[in-house]
Every structure is written in C-alpha cells, then in structure tokens.
Scaffold this motif. Sequence first.
Motif, short mmCIF file in Angstrom:
data_model
loop_
_atom_site.label_atom_id
_atom_site.label_comp_id
_atom_site.label_asym_id
_atom_site.label_seq_id
_atom_site.Cartn_x
_atom_site.Cartn_y
_atom_site.Cartn_z
N THR A 1 59.11 -6.59 88.61
CA THR A 1 60.16 -7.50 88.12
C THR A 1 61.26 -6.69 87.44
O THR A 1 62.46 -6.89 87.72
N LEU B 1 63.52 -4.76 89.88
CA LEU B 1 64.59 -5.58 90.46
C LEU B 1 65.70 -5.83 89.44
O LEU B 1 66.88 -5.63 89.70
N THR C 1 58.71 -16.70 98.20
CA THR C 1 58.38 -15.38 97.65
C THR C 1 57.72 -15.59 96.30
O THR C 1 57.69 -16.71 95.78
N ALA D 1 59.06 -13.86 90.81
CA ALA D 1 59.81 -12.76 90.17
C ALA D 1 61.07 -12.35 90.93
O ALA D 1 62.01 -11.85 90.32
N THR D 2 61.09 -12.54 92.24
CA THR D 2 62.29 -12.15 93.01
C THR D 2 63.50 -12.90 92.46
O THR D 2 64.54 -12.30 92.15
N ASP E 1 63.16 -6.02 98.11
CA ASP E 1 61.98 -6.35 97.31
C ASP E 1 60.77 -5.92 98.13
O ASP E 1 60.33 -6.61 99.05
N ALA F 1 57.76 -5.12 96.88
CA ALA F 1 56.55 -5.21 96.06
C ALA F 1 55.29 -5.26 96.93
O ALA F 1 54.23 -4.81 96.52
N GLN F 2 55.42 -5.81 98.14
CA GLN F 2 54.23 -6.05 98.96
C GLN F 2 54.14 -5.12 100.17
O GLN F 2 53.24 -5.30 100.99
N SER G 1 56.24 -2.83 93.24
CA SER G 1 55.35 -3.22 92.15
C SER G 1 54.03 -2.49 92.29
O SER G 1 53.53 -2.31 93.41
N LYS H 1 48.43 -4.96 94.36
CA LYS H 1 49.33 -4.49 95.41
C LYS H 1 48.68 -3.36 96.23
O LYS H 1 47.67 -2.80 95.82
N GLY I 1 52.98 -2.00 86.59
CA GLY I 1 53.83 -0.84 86.84
C GLY I 1 54.78 -1.17 87.96
O GLY I 1 54.56 -2.15 88.71
N TYR J 1 52.80 -18.63 98.98
CA TYR J 1 52.80 -19.25 97.67
C TYR J 1 52.86 -20.74 97.92
O TYR J 1 53.69 -21.17 98.72
C1 LIG Z 1 57.51 -10.20 96.32
C2 LIG Z 1 57.32 -9.79 94.89
N1 LIG Z 1 58.38 -9.50 94.13
C3 LIG Z 1 58.26 -9.11 92.86
C4 LIG Z 1 57.03 -9.00 92.26
C5 LIG Z 1 56.97 -8.63 90.82
O1 LIG Z 1 56.21 -7.52 90.55
P1 LIG Z 1 55.48 -7.37 89.13
O2 LIG Z 1 54.35 -8.34 89.10
O3 LIG Z 1 55.03 -5.95 89.14
O4 LIG Z 1 56.50 -7.64 88.09
C6 LIG Z 1 55.87 -9.27 93.01
C7 LIG Z 1 54.51 -9.12 92.50
O5 LIG Z 1 53.97 -9.48 91.58
C8 LIG Z 1 56.02 -9.70 94.36
O6 LIG Z 1 54.95 -9.99 95.10
#
Ligand SMILES: Cc1ncc(COP(=O)(O)O)c(C=O)c1O
Length: 381
Positions: free
Chosen positions: A64, A67, A88, A91-92, A160, A162-163, A184, A189, A197, A312
Amino acid sequence: MAEMKVGFYGHVRQYHNLREEIDAVIHEVLESGTYVLGPQVQKFEEELARYSNAKEAIGVNSGTDALWLVFIALGIGPGDEVITTSNTFFATAEAIWLAGATPVFVDIDPRTRNIDVTRIEAAITPKTRAIVPVHLYGLPADMPAIAAIARARNLRVTEDCAQAIGASGNGFAIGELSDAVCTSFIIQKNLGCFGDGGAVVTNLQDLATTVRKLRNHGSLKRSFHSIGYNSRLDELHAAVLRVKLKQVDAWSRLRQERAREYDKLLAGSPLTLPYTPPGYQHVFHLYVIDSDDRDGLQAHLSSRGITALTHYPIAIHQQEGFPWGREARVVGSLHHTEQSAARVLSLPLYPEITAEEVAYVAEAIQDWVGKRSGALAQEAR
Ligand SMILES: Cc1ncc(COP(=O)(O)O)c(C=O)c1O
C-alpha cells in the motif's frame, strides 16, 4: 478418497522447508544490533533490482505504501484522476485516495479479469494523470496497450504488482513499460516476509530518490529532512526476503505445475477456469475459478475440510460507504467486475501443496458438480 484437510496457505510448510537458512539469517540480524535501514535492506534492494532487471528497488513497509509513495513522488494529488479497476484488493484504490487523488474505475476483461484496455480512452479527462493496472492473481495486464495509451495521452503508469512477482507478458517484462512497479511482501504473497513489507522498483532515478527520501522522514542523510513518512522495510524482513527471493522462480514453476493439474482435473466441468493469454507467464498467486453458485461450492468444499476463499467478493465501488466521503468516478458499466465478484472462488494453491491435495480438492469439486447437475436435472423434470 480418504478425508483430509487442505488449508489455503503454505506459509508454515515454506518456513519448515527453509528453516535452517531462515533461522540463521534471523539470528545474524539479531546479533548485528542493526534492525532498521541496514545492510540487509541495502543488499535486498540490490538483489531485487537485479532480479527485476531494473535500476532501483526501494524497500518500504507495505505494498500500500509502495503505491502511495509513488503517487506522491509523481506529484499526483488533489484534483488528479487515476484510472484503475474495482476488481482488486482495496489498497489499490485506497492508495490513490490517500494521495488525495480520485480513482476512476473502468471495467475488466472478463477472461483475464484485468483492466479492459479498450475502456481506458473513454475514462480519460483533462484531469487524468495516471493509469494503475493491477496484475490480478498473478497474470500481467495488457501492458503494451496501456503504455501506448499512456504515451499518446501523456499519462504516468504505475503497475500494482502485489500479486505477480516473476510474471511476464507476451514479449514484455513487468517494469519495462511503466514508471514504477509496486510489490507487496505480506506473508501470503508469492514472495512474503513474516509480516508486512513492500517495494518500489523503477528505472527512473529521480523517482527512486524521492521514494527513498519519503520512506524515511524525507531524509537521505542524518539531520537533513523534508516532509516524508516512516515507511521502512525492517532488516529482519529484508534478510528473510533475501533467502526467499532465490526461490521465487522455482516456486512460480511449482505453482504453474499445480495449476495445470487443476486445469486437467477440472476440464469439462461447467466451471470457468483461469485463462492465460498466449505467451504470458501467469504465476498463479491465486487459482481462481468461477461458478454461478460460488457460495454453494465454497460451503461444500468447507464440509470436505478444504478452505477456498474469495478474492474479492465485493468490488470496491459496491462496498458499503463507498466512496467514504472522497471523490470517485465509475466509467460506464462495471458489469464484468460485478459478475466476477459474485462468482469467483480461489482454490488452495501454493508451491508446497501436494499433488494428492490438489487431486482431493478437484475430486471434491467434481463430486459437487455431479450432485448439482443431478439435482438440477431432477428439478427440470
Ligand atoms: C492487488 C494488491 N494491491 C495492493 C496490495 C497491498 O499490499 P499490502 O497488503 O502489502 O499493503 C495488495 C495486497 O495486500 C494487493 O493484493
């Protein structure tokens, strides 16, 4: 098949497989007396940059923040619009709101579940500053199309990722066609530490320097500050991530193998299976199927000792309270996003899952499919 329990995550198995190495580096950090912004973070950043074929990697304390700090570093803020998807993790969009900007949601492609690139142009206004594609479930978005729009319309692109660490597209790598990649490392992950982290990976030296400052109270040198934040990756996490980064490609291959087993065992069922466009390397952060009775299937799997989750189940624009007193824009129909939220189910898939466990899950699904089609046929009579 004999009953078994199949959990959704393999973190603890992963730790057990690497226990000696992980315990040793944790011990090393504890004995070093340096726990914040020390040699482990520095080495991890170098190794992650090399792995990503990028000039710079900056460790931060979550995906998060990665980004959010990139948006701030790019000067994106109040009055600016950022185009993304509603299908998504929260957090995006949250990071866009935290920067003070307005998320603009467009629909997804129903097959890839990533941003539908044909809908981006219609969402652009004079306020648009950036596009944020999400490489959902481990499959890269159509970056060449996104980059072409961004170039023509003078927009920034932040991925993004993260995945999707380690994934690639047809003829393109992640990070090659954007300003920055945000990752992320939360434990679940594909590359996860024991907590939170994240990292920003970029080829833009100025952007990297600004993020490096922002994550540490606006400072690169003791007692020289501008306004920033505290968003540092800890030494302990960095040390663990250095051990795991060496494994991530092998883990992706295991994920792909297990995904192919699911594909084979579920072929011919009325469920929609994950789609990988030709030439793409999907890293299967999640193996997501689609059913018109997702909740029924999830409950059935649970009764057989299998944990399946939903990623989700409520799209961001459909959540209660949306947009929480902030600005947001929905462009056109988000029909595919909403359909996806109502139908998706993520099956257990991780590098440590066994072929027997995959077979057990698939058998339980086929059992449900068989019973259901019998019941539907009965009803039709
Ligand atoms: C698509 C996506 N974006 C952003 C995040 C945010 O990452 P974090 O949980 O490390 O803040 C996540 C995961 O949690 C995510 O799956």
